[in-house]
Design a protein around this motif. Structure first.
Motif: not given
Length: 166
Positions: A159-164
């Motif tokens: 999730d964190e990667l996709l947000e970035s």
């Protein structure tokens, strides 16, 4: 681990981890990103390395080779500070359909699973199903104690990667 649904604070989406039958494990999660970005995170070695290992495990991926195509192979090498030798996981991609499906074998032991991951676009989000079929109930239960308990954390890291990336 019984059937469980785990949610992290960074996302309203829960990760569901369920035992199915005697030999199966099914993990599902919706990601707030289009399917092409989610598939890219699963199929690009540098991106995959950034989220696949739960940070709390204290492990790192020291090598990630992925030939993501039907008939291609992968090899992941992990290191943990308490182990003398790195651990390798490897197998063959049985089926790869970009932005839809990946199927691979886990060939590092005779207890390895057949893993199928599907990616389904739902109104600009992506519903991911990770399905693992083990050769025995004991192999499945051992995997749950090992890697499967980390999947909610791994998916939170994704999730964190996709947000970035958005």
């Amino acid at each position: 681990m019984s059937n469980a649904s785990v949610s992290n604070s960074a996302s309203r989406n829960a990760t569901s981890v369920e035992r199915k039958g005697d030999r199966e494990l099914v993990v599902t999660r919706t990601f707030d990103a289009p399917v092409h970005l989610v598939f890219k995170a699963w199929s690009t070695p540098d991106l995959f390395k950034s989220w696949w290992v739960p940070k709390s495990a204290g492990m790192s991926i020291v090598s990630c080779e992925m030939d993501i195509r039907t008939g291609g192979t992968y090899r992941l090498v992990f290191r943990h500070p308490s182990f003398d030798q790195p651990m390798a996981f490897f197998g063959t991609y049985q089926d790869v359909t970009p932005n839809q499906r990946m199927v691979w074998t886990n060939e590092e032991s005779d207890q390895g699973a057949l893993t199928t991951v599907t990616f389904e676009e739902r109104a600009g989000k992506t519903f991911v199903t990770l399905h693992e079929l083990y050769p025995s109930e004991a192999a499945r239960d051992e995997a749950i104690v090992g890697s499967a308990e980390g999947l909610p954390e791994q998916f939170a890291q994704l999730d964190e990667l996709l947000e970035s990336q958005s």
